[in-house]
Design a protein around this motif. Structure first.
Motif, PDB file in Angstrom:
ATOM      1  N   THR A 125      67.326  73.947  63.208  1.00 30.93           N
ATOM      2  CA  THR A 125      68.275  74.089  64.672  1.00 30.93           C
ATOM      3  C   THR A 125      68.011  75.561  65.031  1.00 30.93           C
ATOM      4  N   GLY A 126      67.286  75.823  65.665  1.00 33.05           N
ATOM      5  CA  GLY A 126      66.978  77.453  66.685  1.00 33.05           C
ATOM      6  C   GLY A 126      65.834  78.704  65.325  1.00 33.05           C
ATOM      7  N   LYS A 127      65.319  77.228  64.684  1.00 37.73           N
ATOM      8  CA  LYS A 127      64.481  78.387  63.431  1.00 37.73           C
ATOM      9  C   LYS A 127      63.102  78.151  64.469  1.00 37.73           C
ATOM     10  N   ILE A 128      62.020  79.430  64.620  1.00 35.43           N
ATOM     11  CA  ILE A 128      61.033  78.838  64.089  1.00 35.43           C
ATOM     12  C   ILE A 128      60.376  79.337  62.462  1.00 35.43           C
ATOM     13  N   ALA A 129      59.239  77.941  63.101  1.00 36.56           N
ATOM     14  CA  ALA A 129      58.969  78.049  61.751  1.00 36.56           C
ATOM     15  C   ALA A 129      57.061  78.098  61.952  1.00 36.56           C
ATOM     16  N   LEU A 130      56.527  79.190  60.885  1.00 34.99           N
ATOM     17  CA  LEU A 130      54.790  79.014  60.788  1.00 34.99           C
ATOM     18  C   LEU A 130      54.619  78.829  60.212  1.00 34.99           C
ATOM     19  N   VAL A 131      53.476  77.510  60.047  1.00 34.63           N
ATOM     20  CA  VAL A 131      52.941  76.795  59.017  1.00 34.63           C
ATOM     21  C   VAL A 131      51.570  76.588  58.789  1.00 34.63           C
ATOM     22  N   CYS A 132      51.197  77.328  57.981  1.00 38.05           N
ATOM     23  CA  CYS A 132      49.215  77.715  58.698  1.00 38.05           C
ATOM     24  C   CYS A 132      48.644  76.768  57.084  1.00 38.05           C
ATOM     25  N   GLY A 133      47.659  75.942  57.814  1.00 38.80           N
ATOM     26  CA  GLY A 133      47.186  74.851  56.896  1.00 38.80           C
ATOM     27  C   GLY A 133      48.029  73.580  57.658  1.00 38.80           C
ATOM     28  N   ALA A 134      48.190  73.590  58.436  1.00 38.59           N
ATOM     29  CA  ALA A 134      49.275  72.244  59.567  1.00 38.59           C
ATOM     30  C   ALA A 134      48.534  70.946  59.690  1.00 38.59           C
TER      31      ALA A 134
ATOM     32  N   ALA B 129      55.066  70.586  58.030  1.00 40.89           N
ATOM     33  CA  ALA B 129      54.861  70.566  59.572  1.00 40.89           C
ATOM     34  C   ALA B 129      56.056  69.693  59.994  1.00 40.89           C
ATOM     35  N   VAL B 130      55.777  68.849  60.048  1.00 40.78           N
ATOM     36  CA  VAL B 130      56.366  67.552  60.576  1.00 40.78           C
ATOM     37  C   VAL B 130      57.700  67.375  60.225  1.00 40.78           C
ATOM     38  N   LEU B 131      58.628  67.420  58.728  1.00 40.23           N
ATOM     39  CA  LEU B 131      59.693  67.835  58.627  1.00 40.23           C
ATOM     40  C   LEU B 131      60.584  68.607  59.017  1.00 40.23           C
ATOM     41  N   LEU B 132      59.541  69.952  59.006  1.00 38.36           N
ATOM     42  CA  LEU B 132      60.632  70.830  59.739  1.00 38.36           C
ATOM     43  C   LEU B 132      60.393  71.267  60.442  1.00 38.36           C
ATOM     44  N   ALA B 133      59.973  70.183  61.734  1.00 34.81           N
ATOM     45  CA  ALA B 133      60.217  69.712  63.147  1.00 34.81           C
ATOM     46  C   ALA B 133      61.596  68.880  63.346  1.00 34.81           C
ATOM     47  N   ARG B 134      61.015  67.813  62.122  1.00 32.28           N
ATOM     48  CA  ARG B 134      61.939  66.970  62.468  1.00 32.28           C
ATOM     49  C   ARG B 134      63.529  67.259  61.802  1.00 32.28           C
ATOM     50  N   GLN B 135      63.830  68.864  60.979  1.00 32.11           N
ATOM     51  CA  GLN B 135      64.820  69.839  60.551  1.00 32.11           C
ATOM     52  C   GLN B 135      65.353  70.327  61.685  1.00 32.11           C
ATOM     53  N   GLY B 136      64.419  70.043  63.258  1.00 34.74           N
ATOM     54  CA  GLY B 136      65.137  70.796  64.659  1.00 34.74           C
ATOM     55  C   GLY B 136      64.607  72.519  64.661  1.00 34.74           C
ATOM     56  N   ALA B 137      63.349  72.779  63.346  1.00 38.36           N
ATOM     57  CA  ALA B 137      62.317  73.846  64.053  1.00 38.36           C
ATOM     58  C   ALA B 137      61.699  74.090  65.098  1.00 38.36           C
TER      59      ALA B 137
ATOM     60  N   ASN C 273      59.459  68.371  51.127  1.00 39.33           N
ATOM     61  CA  ASN C 273      60.953  68.501  50.727  1.00 39.33           C
ATOM     62  C   ASN C 273      61.634  69.664  50.070  1.00 39.33           C
ATOM     63  N   ALA C 274      59.828  70.110  48.633  1.00 36.56           N
ATOM     64  CA  ALA C 274      60.724  71.589  48.374  1.00 36.56           C
ATOM     65  C   ALA C 274      60.273  72.313  48.936  1.00 36.56           C
ATOM     66  N   ILE C 275      59.166  72.677  49.995  1.00 39.94           N
ATOM     67  CA  ILE C 275      59.380  74.009  51.036  1.00 39.94           C
ATOM     68  C   ILE C 275      60.191  73.693  51.569  1.00 39.94           C
TER      69      ILE C 275
ATOM     70  N   ALA D 268      62.771  77.143  52.276  1.00 36.67           N
ATOM     71  CA  ALA D 268      63.375  77.747  53.326  1.00 36.67           C
ATOM     72  C   ALA D 268      64.215  77.958  54.446  1.00 36.67           C
ATOM     73  N   SER D 269      64.685  76.682  53.965  1.00 38.11           N
ATOM     74  CA  SER D 269      66.238  76.954  54.588  1.00 38.11           C
ATOM     75  C   SER D 269      67.503  77.908  53.800  1.00 38.11           C
ATOM     76  N   ASP D 270      68.275  78.104  54.970  1.00 37.04           N
ATOM     77  CA  ASP D 270      69.893  79.024  54.319  1.00 37.04           C
ATOM     78  C   ASP D 270      70.713  78.636  53.075  1.00 37.04           C
ATOM     79  N   GLU D 271      70.209  77.014  52.968  1.00 37.32           N
ATOM     80  CA  GLU D 271      70.732  76.254  51.608  1.00 37.32           C
ATOM     81  C   GLU D 271      70.470  77.138  50.600  1.00 37.32           C
ATOM     82  N   ALA D 272      69.156  77.536  50.834  1.00 37.46           N
ATOM     83  CA  ALA D 272      68.503  77.906  49.534  1.00 37.46           C
ATOM     84  C   ALA D 272      68.707  79.977  49.531  1.00 37.46           C
ATOM     85  N   ARG D 273      69.787  80.715  50.444  1.00 38.42           N
ATOM     86  CA  ARG D 273      70.089  82.130  50.260  1.00 38.42           C
ATOM     87  C   ARG D 273      69.987  83.115  49.321  1.00 38.42           C
ATOM     88  N   TYR D 274      70.863  82.519  48.593  1.00 42.12           N
ATOM     89  CA  TYR D 274      70.504  83.011  47.353  1.00 42.12           C
ATOM     90  C   TYR D 274      69.321  83.132  46.551  1.00 42.12           C
ATOM     91  N   ILE D 275      68.189  82.176  46.734  1.00 40.56           N
ATOM     92  CA  ILE D 275      66.901  82.292  45.805  1.00 40.56           C
ATOM     93  C   ILE D 275      66.507  82.494  46.674  1.00 40.56           C
TER      94      ILE D 275
END
Ligand SMILES: NC(=O)c1ccc[n+]([C@@H]2O[C@H](COP(=O)([O-])OP(=O)(O)OC[C@H]3O[C@@H](n4cnc5c(N)ncnc54)[C@H](O)[C@@H]3O)[C@@H](O)[C@H]2O)c1
Length: 268
Positions: free
Chosen positions: A5-14, A28-36, A238-240, A244-251
């Motif tokens: 939520t609140g994030k802007i995602a640029l997906v190339c080849g969407a 693209a569809v999944l990121l939008a479902r998660q609020g982007a 799901n992997a992307i 891309a999420s904050d849960e992967a902040r240390y990765i």
């Protein structure tokens, strides 16, 4: 978890080649479902419109932009349009790619060049114009899309030398880009996808082999994956999403292999 939520995602080849979900379209569809809010680009206007229609029908936000990601001026204009629309870019997914057959002798110089442009230069250009935006924000997450074809090669059948070269090249590109921006709040990672059953693959096999042989090859490919089936576009998405999420902040500066155990297996 994995809230964008609140994030802007640029997906190339969407978009996707053919009906159904390719990796970029599902992402693209999944990121939008998660609020982007998603800014989706594709070279194919009908394909990107299709993705836009799906996201909007689900109540999400999606801006469709036609862009050839191998052309620097078009990529720059596309990134400018995204910033004008949304004011920032939190997530960049460099998904453009596709393979052409040939070993170094069989492959023409022209095909070599277009393969490297499509599979490697698109990620370079995406990063080139998005990184300054992320740097100004002090944050951002980039996910590049590679393939097991960069790391394991068929014996006695189709060789895609330029595809393999460019997809393994994305490892060095991802790591060096990650290191260049590691102090600036920007992460850069790679997904390495296995044999995914997507419309692009289906369309190529149908064209090359016809329906009967294509169906036989698809069944063989499912059976060849240790987990028992090829992946699909949602497995990629799901992997992307995670990277891309904050849960992967240390990765950062690493890769996630999404291949059902394919590259870890050996005959035996
Ligand atoms: N499908 C697989 O089995 C598989 C396996 C490993 C890796 N990959 C990788 O996943 C990515 C997506 O593949 P996919 O099979 O899901 O395809 P896809 O269905 O997502 O199609 C890719 C999209 O990119 C678009 N595109 C192509 N050239 C472009 C350009 N120059 N500029 C902008 N857009 C362009 C196409 O129009 C299409 O909509 C690629 O990088 C591919 O190499 C796919």
């Amino acid at each position: 978890m994995l809230d964008l939520t609140g994030k802007i995602a640029l997906v190339c080849g969407a978009g996707a080649v053919g009906a159904g979900y390719g990796n970029g379209k599902a992402t693209a569809v999944l990121l939008a479902r998660q609020g982007a809010k998603v800014f989706g680009t594709d070279i194919n206007p009908a394909a990107i419109e299709d993705t836009r229609a799906i996201v909007e029908k689900e109540g999400g936000t999606f801006v469709a932009h036609v862009c050839n990601m191998t052309v620097a001026a078009e990529v720059k204009a596309m990134v400018d349009a995204c910033v004008k629309q949304f004011g920032r870019i939190d997530i960049l997914v460099n998904n453009c790619g596709g393979s052409a057959p040939g070993d170094p002798v069989a492959m023409s110089e022209e095909v070599w060049d277009t393969q490297l442009d499509l599979n490697l230069k698109t990620a370079f250009l995406g990063c080139k114009y998005v990184l300054p935006v992320m740097e100004q924000q002090g944050s951002g997450a980039i996910v590049n899309v590679s393939s097991v074809a960069g790391f394991a090669h068929r014996v006695g059948s189709r060789i895609d030398v330029a595809y393999s070269t460019s997809k393994s090249g994305l490892v060095g590109f991802t790591q060096s880009t990650a290191m260049a921006y590691i102090k600036k709040g920007i992460r850069c990672n790679l997904v390495i996808l296995g044999t995914m059953h997507t419309p692009l693959v289906e369309a190529r096999l149908m064209k090359q082999l016809g329906p009967k042989e294509a169906a036989e090859l698809v069944a063989k490919r499912h059976a060849a994956v240790p987990i028992g089936r090829m992946g699909d576009a949602w497995d990629s998405a799901n992997a992307i999403l995670f990277l891309a999420s904050d849960e992967a902040r240390y990765i950062t500066a690493t890769h996630l292999t999404v291949d059902g155990g394919l590259t870890a297996a050996r005959p035996g």
